[in-house]
Scaffold this active site. Structure first.
Site, PDB file in Angstrom:
ATOM      1  CG  ASP A   1      39.475  39.298  17.766  1.00 42.08           C
ATOM      2  OD1 ASP A   1      38.905  40.230  18.373  1.00 42.08           O
ATOM      3  OD2 ASP A   1      40.603  38.879  18.082  1.00 42.08           O
TER       4      ASP A   1
ATOM      5  CG  ASP B   1      36.136  43.934  17.957  1.00 39.74           C
ATOM      6  OD1 ASP B   1      36.315  44.981  18.599  1.00 39.74           O
ATOM      7  OD2 ASP B   1      36.934  42.988  17.967  1.00 39.74           O
TER       8      ASP B   1
ATOM      9  CG  ASP C   1      42.505  43.481  17.439  1.00 44.25           C
ATOM     10  OD1 ASP C   1      43.049  44.273  18.229  1.00 44.25           O
ATOM     11  OD2 ASP C   1      41.992  42.413  17.782  1.00 44.25           O
TER      12      ASP C   1
END
Length: 990
Positions: A746, A750, A439
C-alpha cells in the site's frame, strides 16, 4: 476573507477609456487592501465577500451582464507560472498566498466550494479533464474482421461464383451460392466485430475507473476527498507520501516535501519543493517524502500532463502472454490447415481433369472434347473456394476471441468482488501463483485502530477518559503537543459542541481521537499557542517521525518524536511519570519498559512510543541555507500507546483455502516480531503443526548469506521489522526458486516489490497512487479474502481457456479429416462453403460464449497451482481430444458413405455437437453436467445454438444447402437421387 470582482462593460465598447482606467485602478486598490487586511485580521468569516463594480454606459440598453468572477485574473499568466517556472512572476504577484487571494481562496479554508463557485471556476479556467483520442468505431472493427487474407479470397471467390451462377442458371436462381457465401462472411465478420467492440467499451470503462483517483482538498474550511476530475483552479490540495499531484500549482505550506518528476522529465532523482526556491508542483508527479498543501493554478489541458495525455492513444486491449501463446498455437494449426487445403485442392483438381468427377447423370464433368472455358473456370473457382474455406475453419480464430471474452467476463465479475484489474495479464497469472507475500495492516486486519492501552513511563493508565485528573497538567500538555502537532492528520470541529471530524491514516486517527476524547486536547488552541518550525516525516526506514515546535509566547523550543516503541526507547535516556517527574532509564527500568512493549505485542497491539527533548534555539540555524536535523538522542520518554487492529473475520478461512490450493502465504510487516507472531497465529499463517515455519526479522534475513537465504526462503512464514528492500529481496529469492509470486502493498516504498512480483496487488483504500501505479490489480476493500478471490478467478480464466481449446481443436480435427478423406475417396467436399462458415461461426462465437464464461468452482481451489512451465494442452486434454475427434470422424464418415441407408442423421449428429460442448465443460470429470444449472448463460447459449441450427436446416434451405428433415417427399428424393446433401445436412448440424 475572499473577494471576487465583477466588471460590466459596454457591449459596443462605447465607454471612454478613461473610465476603464479608473475602474481598473479601483479594483486593484481594493484587492491590495483586501490582501493586507487578510494577513492582519484573524478569525474572519469563511463565507466569501464580493466587491461588485458596475460600470455602465450612457445608454442602459447597451449594458451587458457582469463578467464572470476571476476575470481580473489572467488565465494565461496562471497556467504559465508552473510550466515555465516563472519564479519572478510568482513573487511579483505576492507569492502563493497572494495568488490564492486573487483566486478567492485561502490556505486554511480553501474555496467556498458551492455549485455556483465551482461552475464559475470551470468556466473561467477549464475543467481538470483532457480530451481523449477518438475511440474506434464499430465499423472499424468490421473492417478489421474482414481484413483477413483468406476471407478476402473467399469474397473474391463468392463474386466469381455469383457471376457464373447467374450466367448459368439465370438471375432468379443463380445468385443463391454467391450471395450465401457473402451473407455467411458478413455474419462471421459482424459477430466478431460486435464482440470486440463491446470488449473495447468494457475495457475503456475499467480504464476510466483506474484513472479516477481521489485527492484531499479543503473547501469552506472542511477537508474532504473528491475525484481528481472535480479539482478546480483555486482548490487547496493536501499532499502526502505516495500522492499524485492533480494539477499544476504552487507550494503553500508543508515540510520535507520531495517529489518524483520522472513521469515528466525522465529524471528519477528526488526534487525538493519549498516556498522559496522551488514552489512549483507539476501535474502528474508523485510525492515521495514529506507532506504539504498546494494551491491549484492550472488544470486539464492547461497543464503539460493534460496536454500530453490528450495526445496519447492508449491501447486498452494489448495482448496478454496467454493470448500470445495461443496466437502461436493458432499459427501452427493454420499451417496444418493450409497443407490439408492444398492437398484437397490438388486431389479435387486432378480428379476433375482426369474425368473421375461425375455429374448428376453419372457422366464425367470434364470432357476434353467439349471443353467450355466458363465451366472449367467455375469448377476451379469452386474447388479453390472449398480449399480456402477449409483453411478458414481450420485456423482456430476463436481462441483469441475466447481469451478476450473470458478476460472481459472475469474482469467485470472481479470488479463486483472488489478487485479492479489494471493489467489483463494479471487475470491469467494469478491462476499460477504459488506464493502470496501479504502485508498485515488493512489486509489481514480491519485497519480500524483504537487505543486500548496507555502507559506513562512504566505505569499503566486506564483508557476511559476518567483518569485525566490524575495526570499532571504539564504531562498532558506534552502529550497534546506530541500527538496534535506531530501528525499528518487533522481535526475539524465546526462548533464547540459538534462532534469532531478526524481525518488521516488509521493510526493517526486513532491517536487524535484518543487525545481529543480522553486527554481533552483542543487542536485550535494548540495551533494558536505553538508554531511548527521543522518536520521530519515518517517513513518505513526510520519508523518514526519528528517535529520541532516553538511556543509563540515564550519562544521556547521542543522536539517531539513518535514511532515504533522499540525504535524510540533505545534513544531515550529518561522517562516521565504521571506527576511530571523526570527519571533516569536505568537497567531495571529499561527491562520493565521492554517488557511492557512485549506484553502489548503479545496481545496483538501496535505499540507507539512518544518522546520529547528540550531544544536550545542557539543550536539551530533555522532560516539558513540548510534545514535543521532534529536531534533524536537523549530523549525523554513520555509513554506508550497500544493500538488494537483486530483481524478480519474471514481471513482465517481464506488462508486455509490457500493452503488447500497449494499456495503458501507469507506475512511481511513492519511491526515487531512479537506483534507479528501474534497476528500470524490469530490469522492461521502460523499453526501448531507448522513446526518448520520460521519467524524472522528483516535485518536478520538480509544478513543471511545467499545460500542460507535460498535454503530457508520456503520455510519463512513471517518477516517482522521489514524494510521495503527486505520485501523486494524476498520476492527476488522466491522467483529465483521458480515460484510465481503475488505481492500486496500500500505504500510508496512497496512499489519496487509490486513491480518485481509476477502479480502486484495494491490496496484501494490505504494504498498510495505510486503503489497503485506499480500494481496489476487494485484491491478495493483492502481485504485478503479478495486476494484469494482474484486467485480463484485467475484459475478459472486458465481453466476456461483450456475447455474452449479442447472444444475447438476437436471440431477442427474432425473437419479437416472428414474433408480430406471425402475429397480423396469421392472427389467432393461434403461440407459446402456456407456450411463450413456456419460451423466456424457457431464454434467461434457460441462455443466461446458458452465455455469461456463459466464461473469459478470449489474444485479449482483444491488443485495445486499450474506454475510456469506446465503445457497448455495437458495429457488429459489430449486424451479427450483424441476420443472426441475419433468419435466425430467415425460418425461423419458413416454418414458420408452409408447415408443412403441410414437416415435420421441430423438429430444424431446434432446431439454429437452438443454432447461435445457439454463434454468440454469438465476436463477431468465424467459428470459433465455437474453445476450446469448454476450457469444460466451456458444453458441459454445452448438453447440459442439449437434454435439457430433448426432455423438453418428447416427454414434456410437455399442459404445452407440442406433439406428439411420432416419432409417425406424430400427424404425420398434424396434417397432416390443419392444426392450428397444428406451428409452435408448432418455435418452442418455439427
Amino acid at each position: 476573507m475572499e473577494y471576487a470582482f465583477f466588471i460590466a462593460s459596454d457591449r459596443r465598447a462605447s465607454v471612454p477609456q478613461k473610465r476603464w482606467r479608473i475602474a481598473f485602478t479601483m479594483i486593484y486598490s481594493c484587492r491590495a487592501m483586501c490582501s493586507l487586511s487578510k494577513k492582519r485580521i484573524t478569525g474572519a468569516l469563511r463565507t466569501p465577500s464580493y466587491v461588485s463594480l458596475e460600470i455602465v454606459g450612457d445608454d442602459d440598453d447597451d449594458c451587458r451582464a457582469p463578467a464572470p468572477p476571476f476575470s481580473i485574473v489572467d488565465a494565461d499568466v496562471l497556467k504559465s507560472l508552473v510550466r515555465e517556472r516563472r519564479l519572478d512572476e510568482v513573487q511579483r504577484l505576492g507569492g502563493a498566498d497572494g495568488i490564492a487571494a486573487a483566486l478567492a481562496s485561502d490556505a486554511e479554508a480553501g474555496i467556498s466550494g458551492g455549485g455556483g463557485d465551482l461552475d464559475e471556476r470551470r468556466e473561467a479556467f477549464g475543467a481538470n479533464t483532457y480530451p481523449k483520442p477518438k475511440p474506434k468505431g464499430f465499423f472499424w472493427f468490421v473492417y478489421e474482421a474482414l481484413n483477413d487474407l483468406f476471407l478476402l479470397i473467399l469474397i473474391g471467390c463468392a463474386a466469381v461464383s455469383l457471376a457464373f451462377g447467374i450466367k448459368e442458371h439465370g438471375l432468379k436462381e443463380g445468385w443463391y451460392d454467391g450471395a450465401s457465401i457473402f451473407l455467411a462472411i458478413f455474419l462471421v465478420s459482424v459477430v466478431s466485430a460486435v464482440s470486440n467492440f463491446r470488449q473495447m467499451k468494457r475495457f475503456d470503462k475499467l480504464s476510466a475507473q483506474c484513472n479516477d483517483i481521489s485527492v484531499r482538498v479543503v473547501r469552506d474550511g472542511h477537508r474532504q476527498d473528491i475525484s481528481i476530475f472535480d479539482v478546480v483552479v483555486g482548490d487547496v490540495i493536501f499532499l502526502k507520501i505516495g500522492d499524485q499531484v492533480p494539477g499544476d500549482g504552487l507550494f503553500l505550506q508543508g515540510h520535507s516535501l520531495q517529489i518524483d518528476e520522472s513521469s515528466m522529465t525522465g529524471e528519477s532523482h528526488p526534487v525538493d519543493v519549498d516556498a522559496g526556491k522551488n514552489p512549483f508542483l507539476t501535474s502528474g508527479v508523485k510525492v515521495i517524502d514529506g507532506y504539504a498543501s498546494m494551491i491549484i493554478t492550472a488544470v486539464g489541458t492547461d497543464t503539460a500532463w493534460g496536454e500530453m495525455m490528450s495526445t496519447i492513444a492508449r491501447e486498452t486491449t494489448e495482448p496478454t502472454p496467454l493470448q500470445e501463446r495461443l496466437e502461436r498455437l493458432t499459427s501452427s494449426i493454420g499451417k496444418i490447415g493450409v497443407v490439408v487445403a492444398v492437398l484437397v485442392f490438388a486431389v479435387l483438381a486432378i480428379r476433375y481433369f482426369t474425368g473421375s468427377t461425375k455429374d448428376e447423370n453419372g457422366q464425367p464433368r470434364f470432357n476434353k472434347n467439349k471443353v467450355d472455358a466458363g465451366d472449367v473456370i467455375s469448377v476451379i473457382v469452386s474447388i479453390f473456394q472449398d480449399a480456402v474455406t477449409i483453411i478458414v475453419v481450420a485456423i482456430p480464430e476463436g481462441l483469441p476471441l475466447a481469451v478476450t471474452l473470458t478476460l472481459a467476463f472475469s474482469m467485470k465479475r472481479m470488479m463486483k468482488d472488489n478487485a479492479m484489474v489494471r493489467r489483463l495479464s494479471a487475470c491469467e497469472t494469478m491462476g499460477s501463483v504459488t506464493t502470496i507475500c501479504t502485508d498485515k495492516t488493512g489486509t489481514l486486519t480491519l485497519n480500524q485502530m483504537t487505543v486500548t492501552m496507555f502507559w506513562i513511563g512504566n505505569e499503566g493508565v486506564p483508557v476511559d477518559g476518567g483518569s485525566i485528573s490524575s495526570i499532571a497538567p504539564r504531562v498532558r500538555t506534552l502529550f497534546h503537543q506530541g500527538v496534535g502537532l506531530n501528525t499528518t492528520g487533522s481535526v475539524y470541529r465546526p462548533t464547540s459542541v459538534a462532534v469532531p471530524e478526524v481525518s488521516g491514516s488509521p493510526t493517526e486517527k486513532a491517536l487524535l481521537w484518543w487525545a481529543v476524547l480522553d486527554l481533552g486536547m483542543d487542536v485550535e488552541e494548540m495551533k494558536r499557542r505553538y508554531s511548527v518550525v521543522h518536520v521530519e516525516a515518517f517513513n518505513s526506514e526510520k519508523k518514526r517521525s519528528g517535529v520541532l515546535v516553538e511556543e509563540k509566547d515564550s519562544r521556547a523550543m521542543i522536539t517531539h518524536w513518535k514511532g515504533a516503541a522499540e525504535m524510540i526507547l533505545i534513544r531515550c535516556s529518561h522517562y516521565l511519570d504521571r506527576n511530571g517527574n523526570v527519571r533516569d532509564v536505568d537497567v531495571d527500568s529499561r527491562t520493565k519498559l521492554e517488557k511492557v512493549i512485549r506484553d502489548m505485542a503479545a496481545r496483538s497491539l501496535r505499540c507507539i512510543a512518544l518522546a520529547y527533548k528540550i531544544t536550545d534555539a542557539e543550536d539551530l540555524h533555522v532560516g539558513q541555507e540548510e534545514t535543521p536535523n532534529l536531534d533524536d538522542n537523549g530523549l525523554t520518554l513520555l509513554g506508550f500507546v497500544g493500538l488494537k487492529d483486530p483481524c478480519r473475520p474471514e481471513v482465517e478461512s481464506a488462508i486455509a483455502a490457500c493452503r488447500r490450493a497449494g499456495v503458501a502465504v507469507k506475512m511481511i510487516t513492519g511491526d515487531n516480531v512479537f506483534t507479528a507472531r501474534a497476528i500470524a497465529v490469530e490469522c492461521g499463517i502460523l499453526r501448531d503443526d507448522d513446526v518448520d515455519g520460521l519467524v524472522v526479522e528483516g535485518p536478520e534475513f538480509r544478513n543471511y548469506s545467499a545460500e542460507e537465504r535460498m535454503k530457508k526462503i520456503d520455510q519463512i512464514r513471517v518477516m517482522a521489522r521489514s524494510s521495503p528492500f527486505d520485501k523486494l529481496l524476498m520476492v527476488q529469492c522466491l522467483k529465483s526458486k521458480g515460484h510465481v509470486v503475488a505481492v500486496t502493498g500500500d505504500g510508496t516504498n512497496d512499489a519496487p516489490a509490486l513491480k518485481e512480483a509476477d502479480v502486484g496487488l495494491s490496496m484501494g483504500i490505504q494504498g498510495t497512487e505510486v503503489a497503485k501505479e506499480s500494481s496489476d490489480v487494485v484491491i478495493l476493500n483492502d481485504n485478503f479474502d479478495t486476494v484469494v478471490t482474484v486467485m480463484r478467478w485467475g484459475r478459472c480464466v486458465y481453466n476456461n481457456i483450456q475447455k474452449f481449446l479442447q472444444f475447438q481443436l476437436t471440431v477442427n480435427i474432425a473437419a479437416l479429416v472428414i474433408n480430406f478423406v471425402s475429397a480423396i475417396s469421392t472427389g467432393e467436399v461434403p461440407l459446402t462453403t456456407v456450411q463450413l462458415l456456419w460451423v466456424n461461426l457457431i464454434m467461434d462465437t457460441m462455443g466461446a460464449l458458452a465455455l469461456a464464461t463459466d464461473r469459478p468452482t470449489k474444485e479449482l481451489m483444491k488443485k495445486p497451482p499450474v506454475g510456469r512451465t506446465e503445457p497448455l494442452i495437458t495429457n488429459i486434454m489430449w486424451r479427450n481430444l483424441a476420443a472426441q475427434a475419433m468419435f466425430q470422424v467415425a460418425v461423419l464418415l458413416v454418414l458420408q458413405f452409408r447415408g443412403q441407408s441410414i437416415f435420421g442423421v441430423s438429430e444424431e449428429v446434432n446431439n454429437t455437437l452438443l454432447f461435445n460442448e457439454f463434454n468440454a465443460r469438465k476436463l477431468e470429470k465424467k459428470n459433465v453436467f455437474e453445476g450446469m444449472r448454476t450457469n444460466k448463460l451456458f444453458l441459454g447459449i445452448v438453447a440459442v445454438t439449437v434454435f439457430l441450427q433448426v432455423m438453418m436446416v428447416e427454414f434456410l434451405r437455399e442459404f445452407a444447402g440442406t433439406v428439411r428433415t420432416s419432409s417425406e417427399k424430400q427424404m425420398r428424393d434424396v434417397r432416390e437421387a443419392n444426392a450428397p446433401l444428406e451428409p452435408s445436412q448432418g455435418s452442418a448440424d455439427d
